[in-house]
Scaffold this active site. Structure first.
Site, PDB file in Angstrom:
ATOM      1  CG  ASP A  97      34.023 -14.639   6.880  1.00 19.53           C
ATOM      2  OD1 ASP A  97      34.093 -14.701   8.131  1.00 19.53           O
ATOM      3  OD2 ASP A  97      34.463 -13.679   6.233  1.00 19.53           O
ATOM      4  CE  LYS A 127      38.190 -13.000   5.073  1.00 20.65           C
ATOM      5  NZ  LYS A 127      37.140 -12.945   6.094  1.00 20.65           N
ATOM      6  CB  SER A 181      36.297 -14.073  10.289  1.00 20.10           C
ATOM      7  OG  SER A 181      36.071 -13.242   9.173  1.00 20.10           O
ATOM      8  CG  HIS A 186      45.608 -11.720   6.833  1.00 20.21           C
ATOM      9  ND1 HIS A 186      44.620 -11.281   5.981  1.00 20.21           N
ATOM     10  CD2 HIS A 186      45.227 -11.345   8.082  1.00 20.21           C
ATOM     11  CE1 HIS A 186      43.676 -10.670   6.689  1.00 20.21           C
ATOM     12  NE2 HIS A 186      44.026 -10.691   7.968  1.00 20.21           N
ATOM     13  NE  ARG A 207      32.266 -11.997  14.254  1.00 18.14           N
ATOM     14  CZ  ARG A 207      33.472 -11.841  13.715  1.00 18.14           C
ATOM     15  NH1 ARG A 207      33.754 -12.398  12.540  1.00 18.14           N
ATOM     16  NH2 ARG A 207      34.390 -11.146  14.341  1.00 18.14           N
TER      17      ARG A 207
END
Length: 434
Positions: free
Chosen positions: A161, A187, A183, A82, A168
């Site tokens: 999320d 995922k 968050s 990621h 947010r």
């Protein structure tokens, strides 16, 4: 238990139990906890942070709010890489095929870009008729055949999320480290993997501007992954200049393909090789970077990695011949050359400014509803450390009759900091957190 008591407990900086966190989040998902109470809780987290246990419970509850994906048909070592996002970041385009060629598999959710340039989905969607998997079944089929399992985010995966992030965004809590960490990791944990490698970008063109911020975010994400039994590590990488030479979508696909042919931008190669080395190391195949480097060189030289990318494109509906025929990609109408107004060494290229220069001609989105122009982009002719003469080409802007072209040109020129002294070399791998 009353929601107000949970909020009050967090406000007073006392640790919440698993059941209290689940009560709050389940209530928010089903609508029994209103926005104003969740807003109050988010602000309490912003000021008081979360403990390791709280963060793990919070993240897992978010993950379990939707579908999770398992690859029963894959016996490969599964790697989820990621990136926190950066200008010119085409690592996934190159990494997936290399891991596949080495007998591993990529399993990850990818997103569309918002801001500087496009995301991984936008890059691949510059290929005509290419479509990312939209269901678990499609993802499992393509991953099983190619070793490359990439899927776009869907409303069925971690819906909590998406709902919390929207809140947010309007309550000034987007920049809360524990909320960012949960968050991202909710995922990551929603899709099966043996190893999660987090590429945390640091610098001018990244969300994390300082090494201290990046360390803290990395530490919290690694904490979450390891707390729930998923091997997780973070690689802090430099984003004080764009990654590689190309910024845009179609031209980043081209640069990725060229890398798989052995024609690397030095900084892109350094980061990709390091991530692959870590994957091979934790799989137990190598002990040293040199061993890993030789394995990567072999699958590049043999064409095995390029073949994996071609198969992935074909199974996703695109024309696999794109790997040898770039004219199949969308092409811009016009080119504008940006030349240097002074002589010296490129000391810095402000990545964020370059990203904005690409965005205003259509390569990125200012809002989520903006439409990406896949053809346009910027190619850098000079990188940090290069010597440049007055009048020499710094960059080329590829555009389609865009009224913002002069603004883009000025941004590119402004992004180049040229000095008489040659700058010290900055490593692209800044730190590794395990």
């Amino acid at each position: 238990m009353r929601i107000v008591d949970i909020i009050d407990k967090k406000k007073k900086n006392h640790e919440l139990s698993k059941s209290e966190i689940e009560t709050l989040l389940h209530g928010y998902l089903d609508g029994t906890v209103p926005d104003y109470q969740m807003s109050s809780f988010l602000m309490a987290v912003y000021f008081n942070n979360m403990t390791t246990d709280e963060l793990a419970h919070f993240t897992i509850t978010m993950r379990d709010s939707g579908d999770t994906i398992f690859f029963d048909n894959l016996n490969s070592y599964l790697v989820d890489k990621h990136s926190t996002g950066g200008v010119g970041d085409k690592v996934t385009v190159v990494l997936g095929p290399i891991l596949s060629a080495l007998g591993m598999a990529t399993t990850k959710l990818s997103g569309k870009g918002l801001g500087h340039t496009g995301g991984t989905i936008d890059k691949f969607e510059s290929i005509k008729n290419f479509e990312f998997s939209t269901t678990k079944e499609e993802l499992m089929d393509i991953a099983g055949k190619t070793g490359i399992g990439l899927m776009g985010y869907s409303d069925k995966i971690v819906p909590l999320d998406k709902k919390i992030y929207a809140l947010r965004d309007v309550t000034a809590t987007v920049d809360s480290i524990p909320l960012i960490a949960s968050s991202i990791m909710s995922k990551k944990l929603a899709i099966q993997s043996n190893l999660i490698i987090l590429d945390v970008k640091v610098g001018d063109g990244a969300f994390m501007k300082t090494i201290e911020e990046a360390r803290e975010l990395s530490r919290r994400m690694v904490e979450i992954g390891n707390a729930v039994g998923r091997k997780t590590m973070a690689v802090l990488t430099n984003m004080d200049e764009p990654l590689g030479f190309n910024i845009g979508n179609a031209n980043e696909i081209i640069e990725g393909i060229e890398a798989l042919k052995g024609n690397w931008a030095t900084d892109l190669k350094e980061i990709v090789y390091e991530i692959v080395y870590l994957a091979l190391k934790y799989k137990g195949e190598v002990k040293t970077f040199d061993e890993a480097s030789k394995k990567i060189d072999k699958v590049i030289e043999s064409g095995k990695a390029l073949k994996a990318l071609k198969e992935f494109i074909q199974l996703s509906g695109g024309n696999g011949e794109i790997v040898n025929n770039y004219s199949l990609l969308p092409t811009p109408n016009e080119t504008l050359i940006v030349t240097s107004d002074k002589e010296g060494y490129v000391s810095k290229i402000k990545a964020e400014e370059i990203g904005k220069a690409a965005m205003v001609i259509g390569a990125g989105r200012a809002t989520k509803d903006d439409i990406i122009n896949h053809a346009v982009g910027i190619k850098l002719n000079k990188k940090v450390g290069d010597f440049v003469r007055e009048g020499e080409i710094l960059a080329k802007i590829y555009y389609n009759n865009n009224e913002n072209i002069l603004s883009s040109k000025n941004m590119v020129l402004k992004s180049y900091i040229i000095k008489k002294e040659k700058p010290k070399k900055i490593n692209n791998i800044l730190e590794i957190i395990e």
